[in-house]
Design an enzyme around this catalytic site. Sequence first.
Site, short mmCIF file in Angstrom:
data_model
loop_
_atom_site.label_atom_id
_atom_site.label_comp_id
_atom_site.label_asym_id
_atom_site.label_seq_id
_atom_site.Cartn_x
_atom_site.Cartn_y
_atom_site.Cartn_z
CG ASP A 84 -3.26 8.00 -1.41
OD1 ASP A 84 -3.15 8.50 -0.27
OD2 ASP A 84 -2.89 6.85 -1.69
NE ARG A 108 0.22 1.41 3.34
CZ ARG A 108 1.15 2.29 3.57
NH1 ARG A 108 2.43 1.93 3.71
NH2 ARG A 108 0.88 3.56 3.68
N GLY A 109 0.21 2.41 -0.26
CA GLY A 109 0.95 3.66 -0.40
C GLY A 109 1.10 3.97 -1.88
NE ARG A 145 -6.12 0.81 -1.79
CZ ARG A 145 -5.47 1.34 -0.76
NH1 ARG A 145 -4.16 1.19 -0.64
NH2 ARG A 145 -6.12 2.04 0.15
CG ASN A 158 -2.51 11.54 2.61
OD1 ASN A 158 -1.97 10.65 1.94
ND2 ASN A 158 -2.14 11.80 3.85
CE LYS A 159 -5.08 5.47 4.56
NZ LYS A 159 -6.08 4.63 3.86
O1 MRU Z 1 -4.53 3.07 2.24
P1 MRU Z 1 -3.06 3.34 2.10
O2 MRU Z 1 -2.25 2.81 3.24
O3 MRU Z 1 -2.54 2.89 0.75
O4 MRU Z 1 -2.93 4.92 2.14
C1 MRU Z 1 -1.67 5.49 2.01
C2 MRU Z 1 -1.66 6.98 2.17
O5 MRU Z 1 -2.69 7.60 2.30
C3 MRU Z 1 -0.33 7.66 2.05
O6 MRU Z 1 -0.33 8.82 2.84
C4 MRU Z 1 -0.11 8.06 0.60
O7 MRU Z 1 -0.29 6.96 -0.26
C5 MRU Z 1 1.22 8.63 0.38
S1 MRU Z 1 2.44 7.39 0.48
C6 MRU Z 1 3.96 8.00 0.22
#
Ligand code: MRU
Length: 358
Positions: free
Chosen positions: A245, A52-53, A95, A255-256
């Site tokens: 993201d 993820r990320g 995703r 973002n998250k």
């Molecule tokens: O659901 P995730 O864990 O994939 O979400 C990740 C995030 O929101 C990160 O902040 C984002 O991808 C930046 S990663 C360098």
Amino acid sequence: VTDPLGAIPPPVRWDGEALHVLDQRALPERTTYLTCRTTGEVARAIRSLALRGAPIIGVAAAWGLALAAAELGGARAAAALEELERAGADLRAARPTAVNLGWAVDRMLAAARAASGSGGGASSLRRALVDEARRIEREDREACEAMAAAAAELVPDPAEILTHCNTGALCTAGIGTALGVVVGAHRSGKRVHVWVDETRPVLQGARLTAWELRLLGVPMTLIPDAAAASAMAVGRVDLVAVGADRIAANGDVANKVGTYPLAVLARRHGVPFYVVAPTSTVDRSTPTGADIPIEQRPQLEVTAVLGTPVAPEGTPAWNPAFDVTPAELVTAIVTERGVARPPYERSFGVLGGARGAA
Ligand code: MRU
């Protein structure tokens, strides 16, 4: 100072035939790798959050298409391209929010078209895709270093930095985005301390960011997400640094989930709010945050904590994985090409982004 890329196991590793994916769901207890031999297996690893990320999802998708090319056998050029497009569509569907995924698929398909246009046959197509995936991975690693360098001027010494989710070596091919800035400052001798949001409901902060910072010896304190306001209220936060993201053309940032409230708090307390992301995360074909698709995840992630139910059976839950921070709350966006300041339409025009304006 510990070398981040030596201390933290790589999130993906290509061995020439398969992609080995660090299963982040098992961290911090166990370091295990999944072996992906097909595009479908890579898509599943992305969908299940094993991987993820945003940046590393893009890198993995690139390797996923290299795997698809290896499965083509002696297919004719047109059929091969169709097959790759189908594989790309599977990856894209894994995703919806992180634009790096579609960006990497687009780049790989363009490389496939160029290779098949030059008439070299199946093996040169395969080679071209492996080369392009390797390039995408290398560029991401370099982008992390460049972002850390560009952000150095924004980090005082000493610095109390609050961050959310995980934006480190686990979710990039390099030292990370927002966490890369922290690591860069620590490496350069600045006295940094990090407030790590635990990041409910999947706990990327508690499980992954705290783990990375421990391995690197960077001072940090884990807090419940809801304690960020208290840390700011007592003047213990000099800056907020988060990843992204997808960043829309106007500078709105997905973002998250839990990032937007941090931006509101930062404004209330006069704390700078920085977003750190490579230009592969900037989507200039998405005009505003309202146009960004937000992934909805299973209710069970909210009603249970790491698989243990905490709410009465049958409790309905809402689980958007991301939120959108309006550009007006973002002090600056750090990319590998430099620090963008508002108005972002203009600064992105200078720096460029993943996709051109629609
Ligand atoms: O659901 P995730 O864990 O994939 O979400 C990740 C995030 O929101 C990160 O902040 C984002 O991808 C930046 S990663 C360098």
